[in-house]
Design a protein around this motif. Structure first.
Motif, PDB file in Angstrom:
ATOM      1  N   PHE A  94      45.267  43.187  59.563  1.00 36.45           N
ATOM      2  CA  PHE A  94      45.444  44.325  60.472  1.00 36.45           C
ATOM      3  C   PHE A  94      45.690  45.610  59.691  1.00 36.45           C
ATOM      4  CE2 PHE A  94      46.574  46.740  64.071  1.00 36.45           C
ATOM      5  CZ  PHE A  94      47.649  47.523  63.675  1.00 36.45           C
ATOM      6  N   ALA A  95      46.616  45.552  58.698  1.00 38.17           N
ATOM      7  CA  ALA A  95      46.936  46.750  57.937  1.00 38.17           C
ATOM      8  C   ALA A  95      45.729  47.229  57.136  1.00 38.17           C
ATOM      9  CB  ALA A  95      48.115  46.482  57.019  1.00 38.17           C
ATOM     10  N   THR A  96      45.005  46.294  56.516  1.00 37.41           N
ATOM     11  CA  THR A  96      43.826  46.668  55.732  1.00 37.41           C
ATOM     12  C   THR A  96      42.766  47.317  56.616  1.00 37.41           C
ATOM     13  OG1 THR A  96      44.250  44.827  54.215  1.00 37.41           O
ATOM     14  CG2 THR A  96      42.047  45.795  54.180  1.00 37.41           C
ATOM     15  N   ASN A  97      42.572  46.739  57.794  1.00 41.51           N
ATOM     16  CA  ASN A  97      41.602  47.293  58.734  1.00 41.51           C
ATOM     17  C   ASN A  97      42.010  48.700  59.161  1.00 41.51           C
ATOM     18  OD1 ASN A  97      39.290  47.283  60.347  1.00 41.51           O
ATOM     19  ND2 ASN A  97      40.435  46.536  62.121  1.00 41.51           N
ATOM     20  N   ALA A  98      43.322  48.889  59.382  1.00 42.67           N
ATOM     21  CA  ALA A  98      43.807  50.208  59.793  1.00 42.67           C
ATOM     22  C   ALA A  98      43.552  51.233  58.697  1.00 42.67           C
ATOM     23  CB  ALA A  98      45.296  50.135  60.125  1.00 42.67           C
ATOM     24  N   LEU A  99      43.778  50.846  57.427  1.00 42.41           N
ATOM     25  CA  LEU A  99      43.547  51.775  56.331  1.00 42.41           C
ATOM     26  C   LEU A  99      42.057  52.075  56.157  1.00 42.41           C
ATOM     27  CD1 LEU A  99      46.083  50.379  53.707  1.00 42.41           C
ATOM     28  CD2 LEU A  99      46.318  52.434  55.089  1.00 42.41           C
ATOM     29  N   LYS A 100      41.236  51.040  56.360  1.00 48.06           N
ATOM     30  CA  LYS A 100      39.795  51.254  56.240  1.00 48.06           C
ATOM     31  C   LYS A 100      39.292  52.200  57.325  1.00 48.06           C
ATOM     32  CE  LYS A 100      38.540  46.908  53.972  1.00 48.06           C
ATOM     33  NZ  LYS A 100      37.796  45.633  54.130  1.00 48.06           N
ATOM     34  N   GLU A 275      41.901  57.894  42.067  1.00 48.92           N
ATOM     35  CA  GLU A 275      43.252  57.899  42.623  1.00 48.92           C
ATOM     36  C   GLU A 275      43.307  57.121  43.948  1.00 48.92           C
ATOM     37  OE1 GLU A 275      47.274  58.565  43.239  1.00 48.92           O
ATOM     38  OE2 GLU A 275      46.019  58.690  41.436  1.00 48.92           O
ATOM     39  N   LEU A 276      42.274  57.299  44.755  1.00 49.77           N
ATOM     40  CA  LEU A 276      42.219  56.567  46.017  1.00 49.77           C
ATOM     41  C   LEU A 276      42.139  55.063  45.770  1.00 49.77           C
ATOM     42  CD1 LEU A 276      42.089  56.626  49.079  1.00 49.77           C
ATOM     43  CD2 LEU A 276      39.593  56.887  48.900  1.00 49.77           C
ATOM     44  N   GLU A 277      41.329  54.675  44.803  1.00 49.79           N
ATOM     45  CA  GLU A 277      41.252  53.245  44.468  1.00 49.79           C
ATOM     46  C   GLU A 277      42.608  52.728  44.012  1.00 49.79           C
ATOM     47  OE1 GLU A 277      38.217  52.899  41.594  1.00 49.79           O
ATOM     48  OE2 GLU A 277      36.551  53.267  42.996  1.00 49.79           O
ATOM     49  N   ARG A 278      43.310  53.571  43.224  1.00 45.70           N
ATOM     50  CA  ARG A 278      44.643  53.162  42.764  1.00 45.70           C
ATOM     51  C   ARG A 278      45.610  53.013  43.944  1.00 45.70           C
ATOM     52  NH1 ARG A 278      49.520  55.074  41.164  1.00 45.70           N
ATOM     53  NH2 ARG A 278      49.050  57.141  42.000  1.00 45.70           N
ATOM     54  N   GLN A 279      45.569  53.957  44.896  1.00 52.39           N
ATOM     55  CA  GLN A 279      46.446  53.879  46.063  1.00 52.39           C
ATOM     56  C   GLN A 279      46.149  52.639  46.910  1.00 52.39           C
ATOM     57  OE1 GLN A 279      49.006  55.661  46.880  1.00 52.39           O
ATOM     58  NE2 GLN A 279      48.858  57.207  45.262  1.00 52.39           N
ATOM     59  N   VAL A 280      44.861  52.347  47.075  1.00 48.15           N
ATOM     60  CA  VAL A 280      44.494  51.133  47.830  1.00 48.15           C
ATOM     61  C   VAL A 280      45.030  49.894  47.133  1.00 48.15           C
ATOM     62  CG1 VAL A 280      42.570  49.693  48.569  1.00 48.15           C
ATOM     63  CG2 VAL A 280      42.476  52.179  48.909  1.00 48.15           C
ATOM     64  N   ALA A 281      44.930  49.892  45.797  1.00 49.01           N
ATOM     65  CA  ALA A 281      45.457  48.744  45.046  1.00 49.01           C
ATOM     66  C   ALA A 281      46.966  48.613  45.242  1.00 49.01           C
ATOM     67  CB  ALA A 281      45.108  48.888  43.567  1.00 49.01           C
ATOM     68  N   THR A 284      47.654  47.324  48.743  1.00 44.97           N
ATOM     69  CA  THR A 284      47.344  45.890  48.798  1.00 44.97           C
ATOM     70  C   THR A 284      48.455  45.074  48.142  1.00 44.97           C
ATOM     71  OG1 THR A 284      44.985  46.390  48.728  1.00 44.97           O
ATOM     72  CG2 THR A 284      45.654  44.141  48.189  1.00 44.97           C
ATOM     73  N   ALA A 285      48.962  45.566  47.002  1.00 44.69           N
ATOM     74  CA  ALA A 285      50.051  44.866  46.319  1.00 44.69           C
ATOM     75  C   ALA A 285      51.319  44.884  47.170  1.00 44.69           C
ATOM     76  CB  ALA A 285      50.308  45.518  44.957  1.00 44.69           C
ATOM     77  N   GLU A 286      51.588  46.018  47.854  1.00 47.48           N
ATOM     78  CA  GLU A 286      52.775  46.094  48.708  1.00 47.48           C
ATOM     79  C   GLU A 286      52.687  45.090  49.853  1.00 47.48           C
ATOM     80  OE1 GLU A 286      52.921  50.120  49.933  1.00 47.48           O
ATOM     81  OE2 GLU A 286      53.971  50.827  48.132  1.00 47.48           O
ATOM     82  N   ARG A 287      51.513  45.013  50.487  1.00 49.79           N
ATOM     83  CA  ARG A 287      51.354  44.043  51.569  1.00 49.79           C
ATOM     84  C   ARG A 287      51.512  42.615  51.056  1.00 49.79           C
ATOM     85  NH1 ARG A 287      47.438  47.835  53.024  1.00 49.79           N
ATOM     86  NH2 ARG A 287      45.809  46.669  51.945  1.00 49.79           N
ATOM     87  N   ASP A 288      51.032  42.393  49.854  1.00 52.52           N
ATOM     88  CA  ASP A 288      51.187  41.053  49.281  1.00 52.52           C
ATOM     89  C   ASP A 288      52.658  40.742  49.023  1.00 52.52           C
ATOM     90  OD1 ASP A 288      49.974  38.613  48.027  1.00 52.52           O
ATOM     91  OD2 ASP A 288      51.034  39.433  46.282  1.00 52.52           O
ATOM     92  N   ARG A 289      53.387  41.764  48.541  1.00 54.30           N
ATOM     93  CA  ARG A 289      54.827  41.551  48.315  1.00 54.30           C
ATOM     94  C   ARG A 289      55.552  41.315  49.640  1.00 54.30           C
ATOM     95  NH1 ARG A 289      53.973  45.374  44.164  1.00 54.30           N
ATOM     96  NH2 ARG A 289      54.505  47.109  45.556  1.00 54.30           N
ATOM     97  N   ILE A 290      55.184  42.060  50.686  1.00 54.54           N
ATOM     98  CA  ILE A 290      55.793  41.837  52.005  1.00 54.54           C
ATOM     99  C   ILE A 290      55.575  40.402  52.455  1.00 54.54           C
ATOM    100  CG2 ILE A 290      55.633  42.449  54.452  1.00 54.54           C
ATOM    101  CD1 ILE A 290      55.016  45.306  53.568  1.00 54.54           C
ATOM    102  N   TRP A 291      54.369  39.926  52.285  1.00 51.17           N
ATOM    103  CA  TRP A 291      54.035  38.556  52.681  1.00 51.17           C
ATOM    104  C   TRP A 291      54.864  37.543  51.890  1.00 51.17           C
ATOM    105  CZ3 TRP A 291      50.951  36.077  56.218  1.00 51.17           C
ATOM    106  CH2 TRP A 291      50.628  34.763  55.949  1.00 51.17           C
ATOM    107  N   ARG A 292      55.008  37.815  50.582  1.00 48.42           N
ATOM    108  CA  ARG A 292      55.690  36.832  49.744  1.00 48.42           C
ATOM    109  C   ARG A 292      57.212  36.932  49.817  1.00 48.42           C
ATOM    110  NH1 ARG A 292      55.471  37.854  45.014  1.00 48.42           N
ATOM    111  NH2 ARG A 292      54.322  39.840  44.942  1.00 48.42           N
ATOM    112  N   LEU A 293      57.743  38.165  49.910  1.00 45.59           N
ATOM    113  CA  LEU A 293      59.179  38.359  49.750  1.00 45.59           C
ATOM    114  C   LEU A 293      59.935  38.545  51.063  1.00 45.59           C
ATOM    115  CD1 LEU A 293      59.099  40.813  46.713  1.00 45.59           C
ATOM    116  CD2 LEU A 293      59.265  38.311  46.681  1.00 45.59           C
ATOM    117  N   SER A 294      59.254  38.744  52.175  1.00 44.01           N
ATOM    118  CA  SER A 294      59.940  39.015  53.438  1.00 44.01           C
ATOM    119  C   SER A 294      60.747  37.805  53.910  1.00 44.01           C
ATOM    120  CB  SER A 294      58.924  39.399  54.521  1.00 44.01           C
ATOM    121  OG  SER A 294      59.583  39.558  55.760  1.00 44.01           O
TER     122      SER A 294
END
Length: 810
Positions: A94-100, A275-281, A284-294
Motif C-alpha cells: 500500500f505504501a509503495t503504491n501510494a509513493l508511486k 537523490e530521488l532514487e536514494r529517497q525511495v531506497a 523502502t528500508a524504513e518500511r522494511d524496518r517497520i515490518w521487522r521491528l514493530s
C-alpha cells in the motif's frame, strides 16, 4: 526552531481526536502551522481550488472516499502540492503504491512523532521540485531561444575546406568559441580552444566525415567543452555535414550552438534523479524496518483467509516462529467463538467494503489466549492485517468497571446510612422536644386534676350535682390530656417500663372481644397465631395499648369495612436496617396488624412515625398513635416496619425482644387494697419548685392526716433536714432547677441515713433512675388515692439498708 511563516496545512481527516493529535505533534516539534481540517470529498475539492495551502496531510480511510482518491484529486487540481499520508493503515505494498502514485511520504498514526519531519521533508522536496521546474523551464526557454536564434541566424555557422585547410566562422561562431576580432581562425586555434578530453574526439569525428565513402554524405555531431579566455568552460554542440561530389569530399559545413545551460540542467536533473532514487531506497528500508521491528502484528492474507506472510511480532507476542504461519488459515488461530466474526470480515472485504476493527482472542503458542485489536483492508486480491495486543487494557477496563460498580454500591449504601442517620437525628430531636413538653404539661395537669378533686369533695358535701357534672367533664378532659402526654413520653422513650415475659398469643386472644367491639360489625377480625411462639420481653400493660392503638388506626383506614388480621411469628433478622425505625439484627417476636384499607403514599409513609402528623380530619386523631408504637418498640429493644400499597392495605409489624421463659405476672391485688390512715405524728417533707403542684401534693397528704413541711428547692429542703425537725418521708419532684430530686435524695440520706424518698415526676429519665424501684416513683398527674397509697406503703416499709444510688446525670 519554529519557522517565520506558518505552514498552511490542508488536513483531510474525519476524526476530531486524530486531527487534534496531529496538531499537537506539529506544535511539539515547534512547527508553526495553520491547519484547515476537512472530512468530505466536496470540502477537499473546494479547499484545493482556493490554492491557499502548502502541504496536504491525508488519512486513508474517509467517510465517502479513500486516500488514494484524494491523491488523484490533488494531482488533478494542484499537481505540484506536496501530499503526505497520515493513516493507521499499514502495509508495504500500500505504501509503495501510494509513493508511486505521487505521495511524498507515509506516516503511521501510531508514530505521529514523524509527522513534523515528514512535513518539513515534503516542503523541502516541493521547493526542490519547484527549482527543477524552473530549471526545466529555463532549458525550454533556452531551446526556444536557440530556435529563435536559428530563425534569426543566431546559430554559429562554420565551414572547413580540407584542400586549403581553411576554417571559416561567422560572428556567432566566433563569439561561441571566444575568438576576438584579431584571432586568426584555424584548426590549431580550434584545437587550442577544445578541452583536452574532447579535442581528440572532435577531430576524429571530422576525419571520419571527410573520409566517408564516395557518393555518400557523412555527418558530424559532437558535444565538446571549450576553454574560454579567462579559464571558463563552455559546452558547445557541433553539428556538421560533409558535402561531396562524385569523386571526393569537398568541404565540411555545419553549425555550432552554446549548450552550456542545457548541460548544467541535465546535470541537475541527473543529480535530482539520483537523490530521488536514494529517497525511495530509504523509504523502502524504513518500511522494511517497520515490518521487522514493530511490536504490532502485520500479516498479508489472501481473500480466503490463508496467511501469506507474517512479521516477526507474531513470534514475540504469540510465540510463533517466523515462517511457521505461512500458508496457515488465520481462523485456526482465533478462539472458536470469534471465528464467525473473521468470516464476516473476509466477506465484507470481498464485497469491497471496509469492515470495522475487532477485538478477538488469538491463541498463543503456549496454549493461552491473548486479546488482539485488529483491522484489515483489501488491495489487489490481498488482505493487509494489522493488530495490537490489548489484553492488559481489556483486563484494566474490566477491573475498572468492577471497581466502579463497587464504588457505586458503596455510595448507595453511604447515602442510605446518611439518610437513616438524619431520620434518627430528627426523631431524637423531636423526642427531646416532646419529652420537655410532656413534663411541663404534666405539672399543669397535676394542678388541674388536684384542684378538681378538692372541688368535687366540697360540692358533694353541698349536694350541687350540676357543678359536680361540670367538674367531671373537666376531669375527663384533663385525663385525656394526661393520656396525650403519656403518648408523647412513649414516643420519646421516657416512660418507665416493667418488662416481663409475655405470651403474645394469649394477649391477642384475650383482647379479641374488646377489639371486635371497637372495630364494629362491618370489620371482620382474623388471627394467625404461631403455635410455638417465643415469649416476648415487654411491659404487658403497654403492649395491650399498642395492639388497641394499631387496631383503631386500621379501622379508620377501612371506611367501608374490611378485614383486620393479627399475626404473630418468630423472626430472626440479619440484614442491616433500611429505615431508622426498623430493629437491628437479632431474634424477635413479631406482632403484625394488617388491614385492607386505603394504604399510604410514599410521602405519608416518610412521616408516619413523626408525632402530631396525621391524615385524619381535625378532631379525629392526634397524630401520636404510630409515634407511640415506635417509641414503645424502640424502648423495649425492638422496632417497627411498615408495608403498604395504595388501594390494597397496610401491614404494621412490631418486633419485640424474645425471652427464653414466660413469667406470668398475676393481678396486683395490693393496688386495690384500702389505704391505711396516717399514724400520729408522721411528717412528710414536700419539695417542688412549682408552688401550685406543691400546694396540691400537700393538700392531698394533709387531708390524709400527715403533718407537712414544704420546700421550694433542694437547698431549702436540705436546710430543713439539717435541723432536728422530724421528717419521716421526703416527697420530691425529680426534675428541679439547681438541684434535682436525685441529688437531693443523696444529700438528704447522707444527713439522715434511712430517710425514705418518694419521687414525683412529669417524666422519668431512665439513665438517672436505674437504681430506683417502682414503689419510690409516682408519675404526674397522679391520682389522690395513688399518692396516698405510695406514701403509706413507703412509711410502712422497713428502713432501707442502703442509700439510694443514681447515675451521674441524676
Amino acid at each position: 526552531m519554529a519557522s517565520e511563516t506558518p505552514v498552511r496545512v490542508l488536513l483531510l481527516e474525519d476524526s476530531a481526536v486524530d486531527a487534534e493529535l496531529v496538531a499537537a505533534h506539529l506544535r511539539k516539534a515547534e512547527l508553526e502551522a495553520e491547519i484547515t481540517c476537512v472530512a468530505t470529498q466536496a470540502d477537499f475539492r473546494a479547499a484545493l481550488k482556493r490554492d491557499t495551502h502548502d502541504v496536504v496531510l491525508a488519512d486513508y480511510s474517509l467517510p465517502d472516499f479513500d486516500g488514494l482518491s484524494a491523491l488523484a484529486i490533488a494531482q488533478e487540481l494542484r499537481p505540484h502540492l506536496p501530499f503526505v499520508f497520515v493513516s493507521g493503515v499499514v502495509g508495504e505494498e500500500f505504501a509503495t503504491n501510494a509513493l508511486k502514485l505521487g505521495a511524498l511520504d507515509y506516516v503511521l498514526k501510531r508514530n505521529l512523532s514523524r509527522v513534523a519531519p515528514a512535513v518539513r521533508r515534503a516542503l523541502d522536496q516541493a521547493r526542490e521540485r519547484g527549482e527543477r521546474r524552473d530549471a526545466l523551464a529555463a532549458l525550454e526557454r533556452s531551446e526556444m531561444n536557440a530556435r529563435l536564434a536559428a530563425e534569426a541566424a543566431k546559430l554559429g555557422l562554420w565551414e572547413y575546406a580540407p584542400e586549403s585547410e581553411t576554417l571559416r566562422w561567422d560572428d556567432t561562431a566566433r563569439w561561441i568559441f571566444g575568438a576576438g576580432p584579431q584571432d586568426e581562425l584555424s584548426l590549431e586555434f580550434l584545437r587550442a580552444r577544445c578541452h583536452e578530453e574532447d579535442g581528440a574526439a572532435l577531430f576524429a569525428a571530422l576525419r571520419a566525415a571527410l573520409e566517408g565513402q564516395s557518393g555518400k554524405t557523412a555527418r558530424v555531431q559532437q558535444d565538446i567543452r571549450i576553454t574560454l579566455p579567462g579559464g571558463a568552460l563552455r559546452w558547445v554542440a557541433v553539428h556538421g555535414q560533409a558535402l561531396a561530389d562524385t569523386t571526393r569530399s569537398l568541404r565540411l559545413v555545419g553549425v555550432v550552438r552554446d549548450i552550456t545551460e542545457e548541460r548544467h540542467a541535465q546535470e541537475i536533473m541527473r543529480a535530482e534523479a539520483q537523490e530521488l532514487e536514494r529517497q525511495v531506497a530509504i523509504r523502502t528500508a524504513e518500511r522494511d524496518r517497520i515490518w521487522r521491528l514493530s511490536d504490532e502484528l502485520f500479516a498479508v492474507v489472501d481473500l480466503g483467509g490463508r496467511i501469506r506472510r507474517a512479521n516477526p511480532a507474531w513470534e514475540s507476542l504469540l510465540g510463533y516462529q517466523e515462517g511457521r504461519l505461512d500458508g496457515c488459515l488465520l481462523s485456526l488461530l482465533l478462539h472458536p467463538e470469534d471465528r464467525d466474526g473473521l468470516a464476516e470480515v473476509l466477506q465484507e472485504l470481498r464485497d469491497g467494503r471496509k469492515p470495522p476493527r475487532r477485538e478477538d482472542r488469538f491463541s498463543h503458542q503456549n496454549g493461552g489466549w491473548r486479546w488482539i485489536s485488529w483491522g484489515a483492508v483489501a488491495e489487489e486480491g490481498a488482505v493487509y492485517l494489522a493488530g495490537r495486543d490489548v489484553t492488559a487494557e481489556r483486563e484494566a477496563r474490566i477491573a475498572l468497571a468492577e471497581r466502579n460498580a463497587e464504588l457505586a454500591a458503596q455510595i448507595e449504601e453511604r447515602q442510605r446510612v446518611e439518610e437513616t442517620l438524619r431520620q434518627m437525628q430528627r426523631l431524637e430531636a423531636v423526642g427531646q422536644l416532646t419529652s420537655g413538653v410532656a413534663h411541663d404539661f404534666n405539672n399543669l395537669l397535676t394542678v388541674i386534676l388536684g384542684n378538681i378533686g378538692f372541688a368535687e369533695r366540697r360540692l358533694k358535701t353541698a349536694g350541687d350535682d350540676k357543678f359536680l357534672q361540670r367538674l367531671q367533664t373537666m376531669r375527663s378532659a384533663a385525663e385525656r390530656g394526661a393520656s396525650l402526654t403519656a403518648q408523647l413520653l412513649a414516643f420519646s422513650r421516657r416512660q418507665r417500663l416493667e418488662p416481663k415475659a409475655v405470651d403474645l398469643n394469649e394477649t391477642v386472644q384475650g383482647m379479641r372481644e374488646l377489639l371486635q367491639s371497637t372495630m364494629g360489625g362491618s370489620i371482620r377480625i382474623e388471627t394467625n397465631l404461631r403455635a410455638d411462639l417465643w415469649s416476648a420481653l415487654v411491659d404487658p400493660t403497654q403492649i395491650e395499648l399498642i395492639i388497641l392503638n394499631l387496631a383503631i388506626n386500621a379501622r379508620d383506614a377501612m371506611e367501608v369495612g374490611g378485614t383486620l388480621t393479627l399475626e404473630t411469628a418468630n423472626v430472626s433478622r440479619t440484614g442491616p436496617r433500611q429505615r431508622p425505625e426498623e430493629p437491628p439484627p437479632g431474634d424477635y417476636v413479631m406482632l403484625s396488624v394488617r388491614d385492607t384499607g386505603t394504604g399510604m403514599s410514599p410521602e405519608v409513609l416518610a412521616k408516619a412515625f413523626e408525632p402530631f402528623f396525621t391524615t385524619k380530619e381535625v378532631g379525629k386523631g392526634s397524630g401520636l398513635g404510630l409515634a407511640q408504637v415506635y417509641g414503645f418498640a424502640a424502648q423495649s429493644g425492638g422496632g417497627v416496619n411498615i408495608e403498604t400499597r395504595i388501594g390494597v392495605g397496610t401491614t404494621i409489624s412490631v418486633f419485640l425482644p424474645r425471652t427464653q421463659t414466660a413469667q406470668d405476672a398475676g393481678p396486683d391485688a395490693a393496688a386495690h387494697a384500702p389505704v391505711p390512715a396516717a399514724q400520729a405524728g408522721q411528717t412528710v417533707l414536700v419539695v417542688d419548685d412549682d408552688p401550685q403542684v406543691r400546694e396540691v401534693t400537700s393538700t392531698v397528704l394533709g387531708e390524709a392526716g400527715y403533718r407537712l413541711t414544704e420546700a421550694a428547692s433542694g437547698a431549702e429542703a436540705l436546710a430543713i433536714l439539717r435541723t432536728k425537725q422530724r421528717v419521716d418521708l421526703l416527697v420530691a419532684d425529680f426534675a428541679m432547677p439547681g438541684m434535682s430530686g436525685g441529688e437531693l435524695a443523696r444529700e438528704g440520706q447522707a444527713l439522715r441515713p434511712g430517710l425514705k424518698v418518694l419521687f414525683v415526676t412529669g417524666y422519668v429519665d431512665l439513665t438517672s433512675l436505674d437504681g430506683v424501684g417502682e414503689a419510690q416513683i409516682i408519675r404526674k398527674p397522679f391520682q389522690e388515692e395513688e399518692l396516698r397509697a405510695k406514701v403509706s406503703e413507703l412509711l410502712r416499709a422497713s428502713p432501707p439498708g442502703n442509700v439510694l444510688r443514681f447515675t451521674r446525670s441524676g
